[in-house]
Scaffold this motif. Structure first.
Motif, PDB file in Angstrom:
ATOM      1  N   GLN A   2      -5.776  -4.752   8.318  1.00  0.00           N
ATOM      2  CA  GLN A   2      -7.144  -4.790   8.008  1.00  0.00           C
ATOM      3  C   GLN A   2      -7.456  -3.443   6.149  1.00  0.00           C
ATOM      4  O   GLN A   2      -7.103  -3.233   5.217  1.00  0.00           O
ATOM      5  CB  GLN A   2      -8.657  -3.961   8.096  1.00  0.00           C
ATOM      6  CG  GLN A   2      -9.873  -3.922   7.406  1.00  0.00           C
ATOM      7  CD  GLN A   2     -11.239  -3.778   7.995  1.00  0.00           C
ATOM      8  OE1 GLN A   2     -11.179  -3.167   8.961  1.00  0.00           O
ATOM      9  NE2 GLN A   2     -12.270  -4.059   7.583  1.00  0.00           N
ATOM     10  N   ALA A   6      -6.979  -4.888   2.259  1.00  0.00           N
ATOM     11  CA  ALA A   6      -7.722  -4.832   1.322  1.00  0.00           C
ATOM     12  C   ALA A   6      -6.931  -3.969   0.544  1.00  0.00           C
ATOM     13  O   ALA A   6      -7.838  -3.929  -0.760  1.00  0.00           O
ATOM     14  CB  ALA A   6      -8.950  -3.395   2.374  1.00  0.00           C
ATOM     15  N   SER A  61     -13.012  -6.068  -6.176  1.00  0.00           N
ATOM     16  CA  SER A  61     -12.335  -5.615  -4.906  1.00  0.00           C
ATOM     17  C   SER A  61     -13.322  -4.283  -4.210  1.00  0.00           C
ATOM     18  O   SER A  61     -12.537  -3.457  -4.002  1.00  0.00           O
ATOM     19  CB  SER A  61     -10.866  -5.273  -4.904  1.00  0.00           C
ATOM     20  OG  SER A  61     -10.330  -4.198  -6.118  1.00  0.00           O
ATOM     21  N   THR A  63     -16.103  -3.181  -2.425  1.00  0.00           N
ATOM     22  CA  THR A  63     -16.405  -3.122  -1.985  1.00  0.00           C
ATOM     23  C   THR A  63     -15.544  -2.740  -0.913  1.00  0.00           C
ATOM     24  O   THR A  63     -15.439  -2.237   0.677  1.00  0.00           O
ATOM     25  CB  THR A  63     -17.462  -3.673  -1.454  1.00  0.00           C
ATOM     26  OG1 THR A  63     -18.639  -3.700  -2.398  1.00  0.00           O
ATOM     27  CG2 THR A  63     -18.055  -3.783  -0.079  1.00  0.00           C
ATOM     28  N   SER A  64     -14.351  -3.624  -0.621  1.00  0.00           N
ATOM     29  CA  SER A  64     -13.745  -4.574   0.657  1.00  0.00           C
ATOM     30  C   SER A  64     -12.954  -2.565   0.635  1.00  0.00           C
ATOM     31  O   SER A  64     -12.606  -2.679   2.128  1.00  0.00           O
ATOM     32  CB  SER A  64     -13.124  -5.426   0.172  1.00  0.00           C
ATOM     33  OG  SER A  64     -12.133  -4.938  -0.945  1.00  0.00           O
ATOM     34  N   GLN A  67     -14.778   0.051   2.168  1.00  0.00           N
ATOM     35  CA  GLN A  67     -15.668  -0.203   3.548  1.00  0.00           C
ATOM     36  C   GLN A  67     -13.795  -0.330   4.268  1.00  0.00           C
ATOM     37  O   GLN A  67     -13.772   0.509   5.772  1.00  0.00           O
ATOM     38  CB  GLN A  67     -15.649  -1.733   3.572  1.00  0.00           C
ATOM     39  CG  GLN A  67     -16.325  -2.723   4.943  1.00  0.00           C
ATOM     40  CD  GLN A  67     -16.923  -3.534   5.336  1.00  0.00           C
ATOM     41  OE1 GLN A  67     -17.305  -4.366   4.716  1.00  0.00           O
ATOM     42  NE2 GLN A  67     -16.940  -3.740   6.571  1.00  0.00           N
ATOM     43  N   ALA A  68     -12.952  -0.606   3.939  1.00  0.00           N
ATOM     44  CA  ALA A  68     -11.789  -0.104   4.628  1.00  0.00           C
ATOM     45  C   ALA A  68     -11.543   0.783   4.583  1.00  0.00           C
ATOM     46  O   ALA A  68     -11.176   1.909   6.243  1.00  0.00           O
ATOM     47  CB  ALA A  68     -10.540  -1.437   4.495  1.00  0.00           C
ATOM     48  N   ARG A 163     -23.670   0.339  -3.895  1.00  0.00           N
ATOM     49  CA  ARG A 163     -22.020  -0.911  -2.195  1.00  0.00           C
ATOM     50  C   ARG A 163     -21.622   1.127  -1.582  1.00  0.00           C
ATOM     51  O   ARG A 163     -21.766   0.664  -0.272  1.00  0.00           O
ATOM     52  CB  ARG A 163     -20.747  -1.424  -3.690  1.00  0.00           C
ATOM     53  CG  ARG A 163     -21.873  -2.428  -4.750  1.00  0.00           C
ATOM     54  CD  ARG A 163     -20.806  -2.692  -4.626  1.00  0.00           C
ATOM     55  NE  ARG A 163     -20.484  -4.011  -5.891  1.00  0.00           N
ATOM     56  CZ  ARG A 163     -19.748  -4.381  -6.464  1.00  0.00           C
ATOM     57  NH1 ARG A 163     -18.872  -4.166  -6.390  1.00  0.00           N
ATOM     58  NH2 ARG A 163     -19.838  -5.604  -7.561  1.00  0.00           N
ATOM     59  N   VAL A 167     -22.239   1.316   1.894  1.00  0.00           N
ATOM     60  CA  VAL A 167     -20.357   1.093   2.773  1.00  0.00           C
ATOM     61  C   VAL A 167     -20.574   2.519   4.148  1.00  0.00           C
ATOM     62  O   VAL A 167     -20.697   2.198   4.766  1.00  0.00           O
ATOM     63  CB  VAL A 167     -19.166   0.432   1.969  1.00  0.00           C
ATOM     64  CG1 VAL A 167     -18.154   1.695   2.944  1.00  0.00           C
ATOM     65  CG2 VAL A 167     -19.248  -0.059   1.988  1.00  0.00           C
ATOM     66  N   SER A 171     -20.824   2.341   7.893  1.00  0.00           N
ATOM     67  CA  SER A 171     -19.367   2.495   8.475  1.00  0.00           C
ATOM     68  C   SER A 171     -19.407   4.390   9.039  1.00  0.00           C
ATOM     69  O   SER A 171     -19.104   4.287   9.977  1.00  0.00           O
ATOM     70  CB  SER A 171     -17.926   3.104   7.766  1.00  0.00           C
ATOM     71  OG  SER A 171     -17.767   2.011   6.833  1.00  0.00           O
TER      72      SER A 171
END
Length: 261
Positions: A2, A6, A61, A63-64, A67-68, A163, A167, A171
């Motif tokens: 992931q 990401a 990109s 946020t992703s 989060q990753a 954001r 996250v 997380s």
């Protein structure tokens, strides 16, 4: 997997964009050299499009990637063993994890933290020099500020920070799940109220849509929390405060929007 996906997906897209931009710049210089001014203007417009597209890729990109990175760095103890919370199959004590975690920390500092800070510095500097009103500057970087009202030119950085906070709360969740739910909902309520108070978008329709979407997010969190089975008194108290918060904010939203119509 992931984390790599990401990070490397937007990186590859930006690299492809950079190659195209370099080719476009070379052609533009050739057109200028041979005094093909009409062709040069076309390629100059294309250069601006490449920059706007690159900025859009970074923003979408964000946020992703955040989060990753944060999920990968969030380790917890299960049966006297340190593992990644979202994927207990990954042990935090292995050499491979430590290598990847060092990479994740670099990405966190260089991308997750640096992007909003650099963007804010860039926009504040441009505002001080009145570049935000320059047509050439707007054609190239307008995607960062043109949809907001004049004094809220920096609001894109607020959205990125929002954001990141969402996250981070999710997380690095509290071990007691209702606490996490309440913090998420209270922060969502604060975001909705900030949107209502400031209305940062230049279009009334965009402000209304943003308010409705943020309120919907708050409602979904409340529905999700109330659907959970509650066994102890403490959880009932926490969820009661959560339900009260999601009942009050949408009511205020409807009242405000109707009152200002």
């Amino acid at each position: 997997g992931q984390l790599a996906y990401a990070i490397f997906t937007p990186t590859i897209l930006l690299m492809m964009l950079a190659v195209n931009y370099s080719v476009n710049t070379a052609v533009y210089r050739l057109a200028e050299k041979f005094k093909l001014h009409r062709c040069a203007r076309i390629f100059e417009t294309e250069k601006n499009n490449y920059i706007r597209t690159g900025l859009a890729i970074i923003a979408f990109s964000y946020t992703s990637v955040s989060q990753a990175v944060l999920s990968f760095l969030n380790c917890t103890t299960i049966a006297d063993d340190r593992v990644v919370a979202y994927n207990p199959a990954i042990k935090c004590t292995t050499t491979q994890y430590k290598s990847w975690s060092a990479f994740a920390v670099v990405v966190f500092l260089v991308y997750v933290i640096a992007v909003p800070v650099v963007l804010l510095y860039f926009l504040v500097g441009a505002n001080k020099t009145n570049k935000l009103r320059d047509n050439n500057f707007c054609e190239r970087y307008g995607v960062l500020f043109q949809c907001f009202r004049g004094r809220f030119f920096f609001w894109d950085t607020v959205i990125l920070a929002r954001r990141l906070i969402f996250v981070a709360i999710y997380s690095f969740s509290f071990t007691y799940t209702p606490y996490r739910t309440m913090v998420l909902m209270l922060f969502s309520a604060a975001v909705v109220l900030a949107q209502l108070l400031f209305n940062p978008f230049s279009s009334r329709l965009e402000n209304l849509v943003e308010t409705c979407l943020l309120t919907l997010l708050l409602l979904l969190m409340g529905i999700n929390s109330s659907a959970a089975t509650v066994y102890d008194y403490k959880s009932m108290i926490i969820l009661s405060y959560s339900v009260l918060s999601i009942a009050a904010v949408p009511s205020f939203v409807v009242f405000y929007q109707v009152g200002t119509a």
